[in-house]
Design a protein around this motif. Structure first.
Motif, mmCIF file in Angstrom:
data_model
loop_
_atom_site.group_PDB
_atom_site.id
_atom_site.type_symbol
_atom_site.label_atom_id
_atom_site.label_comp_id
_atom_site.label_asym_id
_atom_site.label_seq_id
_atom_site.Cartn_x
_atom_site.Cartn_y
_atom_site.Cartn_z
ATOM 1 N N ALA A 98 -24.569 -8.327 83.459
ATOM 2 C CA ALA A 98 -23.370 -7.538 83.201
ATOM 3 C C ALA A 98 -22.211 -8.064 84.032
ATOM 4 C CB ALA A 98 -23.621 -6.060 83.533
ATOM 5 N N THR A 99 -21.053 -8.158 83.404
ATOM 6 C CA THR A 99 -19.866 -8.606 84.116
ATOM 7 C C THR A 99 -19.470 -7.580 85.159
ATOM 8 O OG1 THR A 99 -19.104 -9.717 82.114
ATOM 9 C CG2 THR A 99 -17.473 -9.333 83.826
ATOM 10 N N PHE A 158 -19.901 -0.837 68.808
ATOM 11 C CA PHE A 158 -19.854 -2.193 68.262
ATOM 12 C C PHE A 158 -20.143 -3.259 69.322
ATOM 13 C CE2 PHE A 158 -17.040 0.492 65.743
ATOM 14 C CZ PHE A 158 -17.466 0.216 64.451
ATOM 15 N N ASP A 159 -20.620 -4.428 68.860
ATOM 16 C CA ASP A 159 -20.838 -5.569 69.741
ATOM 17 C C ASP A 159 -19.507 -6.263 70.031
ATOM 18 O OD1 ASP A 159 -23.513 -5.027 69.682
ATOM 19 O OD2 ASP A 159 -24.011 -6.559 68.193
ATOM 20 N N THR A 160 -19.467 -7.043 71.118
ATOM 21 C CA THR A 160 -18.220 -7.612 71.611
ATOM 22 C C THR A 160 -17.515 -8.500 70.586
ATOM 23 O OG1 THR A 160 -19.035 -7.561 73.875
ATOM 24 C CG2 THR A 160 -17.190 -9.032 73.426
ATOM 25 N N LYS A 161 -18.241 -9.345 69.884
ATOM 26 C CA LYS A 161 -17.615 -10.311 68.993
ATOM 27 C C LYS A 161 -16.996 -9.679 67.746
ATOM 28 C CE LYS A 161 -20.001 -14.488 70.484
ATOM 29 N NZ LYS A 161 -20.745 -15.691 70.072
ATOM 30 N N VAL A 162 -17.324 -8.429 67.473
ATOM 31 C CA VAL A 162 -16.714 -7.740 66.327
ATOM 32 C C VAL A 162 -16.119 -6.402 66.756
ATOM 33 C CG1 VAL A 162 -18.271 -8.833 64.670
ATOM 34 C CG2 VAL A 162 -18.895 -6.623 65.670
ATOM 35 N N ARG A 163 -16.002 -6.165 68.057
ATOM 36 C CA ARG A 163 -15.601 -4.835 68.540
ATOM 37 C C ARG A 163 -14.167 -4.488 68.153
ATOM 38 N NH1 ARG A 163 -17.397 -5.097 73.677
ATOM 39 N NH2 ARG A 163 -19.401 -4.290 72.936
ATOM 40 N N LEU A 179 -21.684 -3.262 77.592
ATOM 41 C CA LEU A 179 -20.905 -3.903 76.538
ATOM 42 C C LEU A 179 -21.088 -5.409 76.479
ATOM 43 C CD1 LEU A 179 -17.509 -1.950 76.703
ATOM 44 C CD2 LEU A 179 -19.535 -1.486 75.310
ATOM 45 N N THR A 180 -21.750 -5.992 77.474
ATOM 46 C CA THR A 180 -21.979 -7.433 77.445
ATOM 47 C C THR A 180 -23.207 -7.802 76.620
ATOM 48 O OG1 THR A 180 -23.392 -7.448 79.425
ATOM 49 C CG2 THR A 180 -21.007 -7.636 79.767
ATOM 50 N N ARG A 181 -23.969 -6.804 76.184
ATOM 51 C CA ARG A 181 -25.205 -7.070 75.439
ATOM 52 C C ARG A 181 -25.068 -6.604 73.999
ATOM 53 N NH1 ARG A 181 -29.984 -4.754 77.244
ATOM 54 N NH2 ARG A 181 -31.082 -6.721 77.032
ATOM 55 N N SER A 182 -25.685 -7.355 73.097
ATOM 56 C CA SER A 182 -25.626 -7.023 71.678
ATOM 57 C C SER A 182 -26.724 -6.031 71.334
ATOM 58 C CB SER A 182 -25.803 -8.284 70.835
ATOM 59 O OG SER A 182 -27.132 -8.792 70.990
#
Length: 465
Positions: free
Chosen positions: A5-6, A370-375, A437-440
């Motif tokens: 996690a960031t 939602f996942d990060t790449k489509v959030r 939020l860093t994980r899908s």
């Protein structure tokens, strides 16, 4: 293997990011709500003159709704590029577009000067407003959600939400001040232009603050991860395509969550101006001042609801608001019909307090779906599609119901049904509090921890962040 996690940034930096998002959303909502208030007060006669005041108001609200129609398109375009090039850049673009359109409205000649070209130009600028706002909400709440840790995400992410009552407070306050200082003739002649032209100054301030913040670390980490190919060796599809393929249930959840919240808000604020002036025959200052006081309470309490959602979950807090609104919809108009300013103010304030319970946790709740790449795409589409089917039609439907039945009861039933839709949606949606939020979702499923509450809180998260 799961990514670490960031680590959240220092609290001072996070507060600066929150302030930048809050100032930006306040300015954008000021611009957007200013049109709604003006539609109820002056646009019906200056741009859409008819013999029946309610008909003129109805036409003005139709152009008000057109702005909502552009919001999903704005959500798609801004979401796509926000998921590809970053949250920060798109937030700057949205603020420039919104402020420019609002400033131009203040310079428009009226129907009496250039005829039908006046409402046409007004409608075009309203479309630009809607397009810009469609991209603003997702970026503003995401850049805050993705900077902070999971433990207090509900609280921090709720601050950009206060931009809505903050903008409404500012727009209503400026209009109320002008209405108090000017005669009706002066306000209709030139006074209404002042709040629109003021937007130019506000945008300069907003840009100065917004360009100073850093990009989301969660987004930067996701962009640094190599694109995955599918089973046939093809590159990932555009974010909007991925959302509709893999996250359509989450989009529906976002729409349902916002449904009752959107409708109730515009009935409590925009439609109230029509109801008090056209139906009850009271001065417009009565409604403006009631909304002004209610918006101040709304602004203060939204972060409290967000903080409560960090303790007991997003769903329970939202349900308090939706169930309460279903009942208050009937009490609200009974109190407004008293024609007493203190009682009307009480009706608006309690209504907005219940609305805040739905609205406060919403930023974190929808972001965590939602996942990060489509959030950015997913959150924007879900929220903006709701604005079309709910918020855009709310004043129109409410005015039409009042016009047809000459009673507030159908409007109360309308708000009640909307609140029930949100109640059912939230009741069947999984709790999201504490999600990393860093994980899908795929990574969470692989670990058997999807939907776990509170397990994603990083042990490195410092207190107060």
């Amino acid at each position: 293997m799961a990514r670490a996690a960031t680590a959240p940034p220092p609290s001072a930096h996070l507060r600066r990011i929150v302030a930048a998002s809050l100032i930006g959303t306040t300015i954008e909502w000021y611009d957007f709500f200013l049109y709604g208030s003006a539609a109820a007060l002056v646009f019906n006669t200056l741009f859409f003159p008819t013999s029946d005041p309610l008909v003129g108001t109805l036409i003005a609200f139709i152009t008000y709704a057109i702005g909502f129609a552009a919001r999903p398109l704005g959500g798609i375009v801004f979401g796509h590029f926000g998921d590809r090039v970053g949250r920060k850049k798109l937030l700057v673009v949205s603020l420039l577009m919104m402020g420019g359109a609002t400033f131009a409205m203040g310079l428009l000649p009226t129907f009496g000067t250039i005829g039908v070209a006046a409402p046409v130009l007004l409608t075009v600028l309203r479309l630009v407003q809607g397009f810009a706002l469609g991209g603003e909400w997702g970026g503003a709440v995401l850049i805050v959600s993705e900077h902070g840790g999971a433990k207090h995400r509900g609280f921090w992410a709720s601050w950009p939400q206060t931009g809505a009552p903050g903008g409404n407070l500012l727009a209503t306050g400026v209009l109320a001040l002008l209405a108090a200082l000017q005669s009706d003739a002066a306000f209709a002649s030139w006074g209404w232009r002042v709040p629109f032209l003021l937007s130019g100054v506000l945008v300069v301030i907003g840009l100065w603050v917004r360009v100073s913040v850093s990009e989301s670390p969660v987004f930067l980490a996701a962009r640094a991860t190599p694109q995955a190919d599918d089973a046939l060796g093809r590159k990932e599809k555009a974010p909007v395509v991925q959302v509709f393929r893999r996250s359509w249930r989450e989009v529906l959840s976002a729409i349902g969550t916002r449904f009752g919240e959107n409708i109730s808000y515009y009935v409590l604020t925009s439609f109230l101006l029509v109801y008090v002036t056209a139906h009850l025959g009271l001065a417009k200052s009565t409604a403006l001042n009631a909304v002004l006081i209610g918006s101040a309470v709304h602004f203060v309490t939204i972060p409290l609801w967000g903080a409560l959602s960090d303790r007991i979950g997003r769903r329970p807090v939202t349900l308090v608001g939706s169930v309460g609104m279903a009942a208050w919809a009937f009490v609200f108009f009974a109190l407004v019909d008293s024609t007493s300013f203190p009682v009307i103010t009480l009706a608006v304030t309690v209504g907005l307090l219940l609305h805040g319970a739905m609205y406060g946790p919403q930023a974190a709740f929808i972001s965590e779906l939602f996942d990060t790449k489509v959030r950015y795409s997913g959150a924007s589409m879900g929220s903006q599609l709701a604005s079309v089917v709910a918020g855009s039609l709310a004043p129109i439907i409410a005015v039409e119901l009042l016009k047809d039945y000459e009673s507030s009861l159908p409007v109360s039933l309308y708000v009640c049904v909307a609140a029930v839709v949100t109640t059912v949606t939230v009741a069947v949606t999984r709790e999201t509090r504490g999600r990393d939020l860093t994980r899908s979702r795929e990574e969470e499923k692989a670990d058997g921890r999807e939907g776990a509450v509170g397990e994603a809180v990083s042990p490195a998260t410092p207190k107060g962040v």
